[in-house]
Design an enzyme around this catalytic site. Sequence first.
Site, PDB file in Angstrom:
ATOM      1  N   PRO A  75      15.519 -76.199  17.037  1.00  0.00           N
ATOM      2  CA  PRO A  75      16.852 -76.637  16.594  1.00  0.00           C
ATOM      3  C   PRO A  75      17.596 -75.140  16.105  1.00  0.00           C
ATOM      4  O   PRO A  75      16.982 -74.197  15.827  1.00  0.00           O
ATOM      5  CB  PRO A  75      16.810 -77.559  15.489  1.00  0.00           C
ATOM      6  CG  PRO A  75      15.271 -77.294  14.658  1.00  0.00           C
ATOM      7  CD  PRO A  75      14.480 -76.748  15.950  1.00  0.00           C
ATOM      8  N   LYS A 205      16.763 -70.801  31.885  1.00  0.00           N
ATOM      9  CA  LYS A 205      17.245 -72.279  31.352  1.00  0.00           C
ATOM     10  C   LYS A 205      18.368 -72.195  30.568  1.00  0.00           C
ATOM     11  O   LYS A 205      19.026 -73.241  30.584  1.00  0.00           O
ATOM     12  CB  LYS A 205      15.876 -72.362  30.357  1.00  0.00           C
ATOM     13  CG  LYS A 205      15.916 -73.523  29.469  1.00  0.00           C
ATOM     14  CD  LYS A 205      16.042 -75.040  30.193  1.00  0.00           C
ATOM     15  CE  LYS A 205      16.268 -76.203  29.410  1.00  0.00           C
ATOM     16  NZ  LYS A 205      16.226 -77.278  29.891  1.00  0.00           N
ATOM     17  N   GLY A 258      26.837 -84.607  24.762  1.00  0.00           N
ATOM     18  CA  GLY A 258      26.071 -84.802  23.645  1.00  0.00           C
ATOM     19  C   GLY A 258      24.595 -84.419  24.094  1.00  0.00           C
ATOM     20  O   GLY A 258      24.476 -83.575  24.912  1.00  0.00           O
ATOM     21  N   CYS A 261      20.471 -80.473  23.626  1.00  0.00           N
ATOM     22  CA  CYS A 261      20.274 -79.222  24.356  1.00  0.00           C
ATOM     23  C   CYS A 261      21.566 -78.255  24.547  1.00  0.00           C
ATOM     24  O   CYS A 261      21.502 -77.223  24.467  1.00  0.00           O
ATOM     25  CB  CYS A 261      19.478 -79.466  25.719  1.00  0.00           C
ATOM     26  SG  CYS A 261      18.159 -80.248  25.430  1.00  0.00           S
TER      27      CYS A 261
HETATM   28  C1  UGA Z   1      20.166 -81.605  29.829  1.00  0.00           C
HETATM   29  C2  UGA Z   1      20.021 -81.018  31.207  1.00  0.00           C
HETATM   30  O1  UGA Z   1      21.005 -81.929  32.115  1.00  0.00           O
HETATM   31  C3  UGA Z   1      18.830 -80.779  31.998  1.00  0.00           C
HETATM   32  O2  UGA Z   1      18.762 -80.308  32.904  1.00  0.00           O
HETATM   33  C4  UGA Z   1      17.884 -80.269  30.699  1.00  0.00           C
HETATM   34  O3  UGA Z   1      16.652 -79.952  31.025  1.00  0.00           O
HETATM   35  C5  UGA Z   1      18.016 -80.756  29.223  1.00  0.00           C
HETATM   36  O4  UGA Z   1      19.551 -81.009  29.060  1.00  0.00           O
HETATM   37  C6  UGA Z   1      17.042 -80.060  28.301  1.00  0.00           C
HETATM   38  O5  UGA Z   1      17.649 -78.758  28.202  1.00  0.00           O
HETATM   39  O6  UGA Z   1      16.375 -80.486  27.871  1.00  0.00           O
HETATM   40  P1  UGA Z   1      20.286 -84.130  28.946  1.00  0.00           P
HETATM   41  O7  UGA Z   1      20.855 -83.414  27.644  1.00  0.00           O
HETATM   42  O8  UGA Z   1      19.273 -85.098  28.776  1.00  0.00           O
HETATM   43  O9  UGA Z   1      19.732 -82.901  29.870  1.00  0.00           O
HETATM   44  O10 UGA Z   1      21.387 -85.092  29.678  1.00  0.00           O
HETATM   45  P2  UGA Z   1      22.694 -84.556  30.839  1.00  0.00           P
HETATM   46  O11 UGA Z   1      22.333 -85.778  31.624  1.00  0.00           O
HETATM   47  O12 UGA Z   1      22.557 -83.321  30.970  1.00  0.00           O
HETATM   48  O13 UGA Z   1      23.778 -85.245  29.668  1.00  0.00           O
HETATM   49  C7  UGA Z   1      24.187 -84.331  28.688  1.00  0.00           C
HETATM   50  C8  UGA Z   1      25.457 -84.740  28.295  1.00  0.00           C
HETATM   51  O14 UGA Z   1      26.701 -84.623  28.960  1.00  0.00           O
HETATM   52  C9  UGA Z   1      25.661 -86.285  27.903  1.00  0.00           C
HETATM   53  O15 UGA Z   1      26.209 -86.480  26.815  1.00  0.00           O
HETATM   54  C10 UGA Z   1      26.411 -86.876  29.055  1.00  0.00           C
HETATM   55  O16 UGA Z   1      27.054 -87.966  28.863  1.00  0.00           O
HETATM   56  C11 UGA Z   1      27.483 -85.832  29.418  1.00  0.00           C
HETATM   57  N1  UGA Z   1      27.853 -85.717  30.781  1.00  0.00           N
HETATM   58  C12 UGA Z   1      27.033 -85.365  31.878  1.00  0.00           C
HETATM   59  C13 UGA Z   1      29.247 -85.766  31.031  1.00  0.00           C
HETATM   60  O17 UGA Z   1      29.947 -85.873  30.032  1.00  0.00           O
HETATM   61  N2  UGA Z   1      29.827 -85.979  32.239  1.00  0.00           N
HETATM   62  C14 UGA Z   1      28.902 -85.486  33.260  1.00  0.00           C
HETATM   63  O18 UGA Z   1      29.344 -85.474  34.486  1.00  0.00           O
HETATM   64  C15 UGA Z   1      27.403 -85.415  33.132  1.00  0.00           C
END
Ligand code: UGA
Length: 449
Positions: A75, A205, A258, A261
């Site tokens: 974190p 990454k 959110g 990561c």
């Molecule tokens: C993210 C990355 O997408 C992964 O590739 C990475 O491995 C991961 O972080 C990590 O570092 O562990 P994650 O946080 O699980 O994955 O989810 P995402 O799908 O990336 O979404 C992140 C945020 O962006 C969510 O709040 C989602 O609602 C938002 N989002 C996503 C949007 O507002 N618009 C979009 O078009 C896509």
Amino acid sequence: MAVISEKCPEIKVTLVDLNEKRIAEWNSDDYQLPVYEPNLKPLIKKNRDKNLFFTTKIKEAINEADIIFISVNTPTKTRGLGAGYASDLKWVESSARSIAKYAQKHTIVVEKSTVPVRTAELIKKILTSSNLESDKTNPPKTFSVLSSPEFLAEGTAITDLENPDRVLIGGEDTQALEKLSLIYQRWIPKEKIFITSLWSSELAKLTANAFLAQRISSINAISSLCEKSGADVREVSKAIGADSRIGNKFLNSGPGFGGSCFQKDLLNIVYLCRHYGLSEAADYWEQVILLNEWQKRRISNLIIETFFGTVSSKKIAILGFAFKSNTNDTRYSPAINIVKDLLENGANIYIHDPQVSENQIALILDDQNRKIDKNIGEWKFTRDLKIACKGADALVLLTEWEEYLKLDWSELSDLMRKPSWLFDTRGIVDESLFIGLTLNLWKVGKGFL
Ligand code: UGA
């Protein structure tokens, strides 16, 4: 690890953690696993106690392992040098110390946690110093350190792991690189496995997450412009996404990103840039976070302004508290900031989420001030949407759960106090269903309809 155990039945996979409660949940007879992740439970059911084990016996597990993945959380530091920006590596460090202490032969140590650049150096130092303290009668321990960051996203973790765009392995020891690569090659084509230096792997990454977050802040900045100018952000997204150089993914405007990561990794990049004296580069990436904060704030302000500046004693139902759909994870969920703002302004909040538990929300929202200050609104939790909507002045859709797409808005509208609003911060509801309804609709990136 569940996917590795599934794809490689001859490999024994052992997950160790100090947290006894967590391990007990992973081992529970009724499979009440500590995380909600689609398609994970069947894998655990199939492989647990065959070649997939969960234990708190750290010493034994390290003793017998050929390869160890460090997958602890990192974190953002809350105090000390780099507070608010740098990652706290204390768990990585203590894992490396345990490995140094208990390993017995040659061990490959894989950095799986997302870490700042050059963390592998810290791990290497700890591991190599272990021989200084070890029993001279035993043969010296040897280690190879690799970096293999994880790119899965929550909610789609299993499919992402089964069919990744790429797997990255960074390191110098060719034998160790080959050994890890051969595991992945059991189900991933070799051309998708990229071998790089340790530092490139670590930085790739952070950069991938920074670019993804930047796209969201970019489209969210455009969403505000669309609302003012009469354009529709979904039409803009579609038009730009059709350009193969831009691509159509990660262009959904919403309440702000959110999850555990994006913000952490951006802050890490900002910290690294400042550390190396690259202040312009640092400011550039910091702006992605500032825009994200602004998106959340402008949505709560807009809701309050719709009620002529006061939501005090208004009933507002929140649809979704998880940071995205198909997960029960609430870390850095935009719902937290938006709900807190509304509570601060005296609103009475009913929260609905299909997977997040009431306890989890209580840990986030309940602080001492809230209990003492009578001007702050109260919140309740319900799994029954009708209870949430009954007599409500507004509904705020914050998570894009599929079940919200199937709602009967006419029925819900009849339960609400008039005038009533739906604030669709994900821009997912079908506008045509609102024709003739008394429920007013606001959509992110389009405004009031
Ligand atoms: C993210 C990355 O997408 C992964 O590739 C990475 O491995 C991961 O972080 C990590 O570092 O562990 P994650 O946080 O699980 O994955 O989810 P995402 O799908 O990336 O979404 C992140 C945020 O962006 C969510 O709040 C989602 O609602 C938002 N989002 C996503 C949007 O507002 N618009 C979009 O078009 C896509």
